[in-house]
Design a protein around this motif. Structure first.
Motif, PDB file in Angstrom:
ATOM      1  N   MET A  31       0.825  -1.188   0.000  1.00  0.00           N
ATOM      2  CA  MET A  31       0.000   0.000   0.000  1.00  0.00           C
ATOM      3  C   MET A  31       0.873   1.257   0.000  1.00  0.00           C
ATOM      4  O   MET A  31       0.576   2.207  -0.677  1.00  0.00           O
ATOM      5  N   VAL A  32       1.962   1.274   0.755  1.00  0.00           N
ATOM      6  CA  VAL A  32       2.820   2.441   0.820  1.00  0.00           C
ATOM      7  C   VAL A  32       4.045   2.169  -0.037  1.00  0.00           C
ATOM      8  O   VAL A  32       4.705   1.157   0.119  1.00  0.00           O
ATOM      9  N   GLN A  33       4.323   3.082  -0.971  1.00  0.00           N
ATOM     10  CA  GLN A  33       5.464   2.922  -1.854  1.00  0.00           C
ATOM     11  C   GLN A  33       6.698   3.576  -1.240  1.00  0.00           C
ATOM     12  O   GLN A  33       6.603   4.323  -0.280  1.00  0.00           O
ATOM     13  N   GLU A  78      -1.036   7.322  -5.692  1.00  0.00           N
ATOM     14  CA  GLU A  78      -1.410   6.095  -5.000  1.00  0.00           C
ATOM     15  C   GLU A  78      -2.540   6.375  -4.036  1.00  0.00           C
ATOM     16  O   GLU A  78      -2.880   7.522  -3.773  1.00  0.00           O
ATOM     17  N   VAL A  79      -3.134   5.315  -3.521  1.00  0.00           N
ATOM     18  CA  VAL A  79      -4.305   5.425  -2.656  1.00  0.00           C
ATOM     19  C   VAL A  79      -3.985   4.841  -1.290  1.00  0.00           C
ATOM     20  O   VAL A  79      -3.389   3.770  -1.188  1.00  0.00           O
ATOM     21  N   SER A  83      -6.099   9.843  -2.053  1.00  0.00           N
ATOM     22  CA  SER A  83      -5.258   9.563  -3.211  1.00  0.00           C
ATOM     23  C   SER A  83      -4.346  10.763  -3.400  1.00  0.00           C
ATOM     24  O   SER A  83      -4.761  11.905  -3.215  1.00  0.00           O
ATOM     25  N   GLY A  84      -3.099  10.483  -3.707  1.00  0.00           N
ATOM     26  CA  GLY A  84      -2.128  11.555  -3.848  1.00  0.00           C
ATOM     27  C   GLY A  84      -0.742  10.998  -4.040  1.00  0.00           C
ATOM     28  O   GLY A  84      -0.575   9.913  -4.594  1.00  0.00           O
ATOM     29  N   ALA A 103      -2.430  14.570  -0.209  1.00  0.00           N
ATOM     30  CA  ALA A 103      -3.635  14.037  -0.834  1.00  0.00           C
ATOM     31  C   ALA A 103      -4.283  15.054  -1.754  1.00  0.00           C
ATOM     32  O   ALA A 103      -4.557  16.179  -1.346  1.00  0.00           O
ATOM     33  N   SER A 104      -4.529  14.642  -2.985  1.00  0.00           N
ATOM     34  CA  SER A 104      -5.278  15.490  -3.912  1.00  0.00           C
ATOM     35  C   SER A 104      -6.770  15.229  -3.748  1.00  0.00           C
ATOM     36  O   SER A 104      -7.603  16.047  -4.128  1.00  0.00           O
TER      37      SER A 104
END
Length: 94
Positions: A1-3, A11-12, A61-62, A76-77
């Motif tokens: 989930m976390v890059q 990413e979400v 998401s961002g 986050a966008s």
């Protein structure tokens, strides 16, 4: 989930809000500390939400950014908060 940090692709995240560090009621800008799956420490999420409180479940998401002053943050966008549905979330909201 976390890059890995430094990757700027969108990413979400879907996590539990542990603490609202800052929230501006007029603009909706907020700084959240969230408990991310697979992460030992809380992560910082920046975004905009009309209302937000600890214990809520947030979907964002961002992209990850590395701020000179504050370190690694998720900007986050898009940010959507929902009422907690788990026992852990409900207990944290009280």
């Amino acid at each position: 989930m976390v890059q890995a940090p430094g990757i700027s692709s969108t990413e979400v995240l879907a996590d539990l809000v542990e603490r609202v560090t800052f929230h501006n009621a007029e603009s909706g800008f907020c700084v959240l500390r969230v408990k991310a799956r697979g992460q030992r420490d809380l992560i910082t999420v920046l975004g905009h939400a009309a209302m937000i409180s600890a214990g809520e479940f947030v979907q964002a998401s961002g992209a990850w950014v590395n701020d000179r002053t504050h370190g690694l943050q998720f900007r986050a966008s898009f940010l959507r908060a929902t009422a907690p549905t788990t026992t852990e979330g409900i207990d944290g909201a009280v």
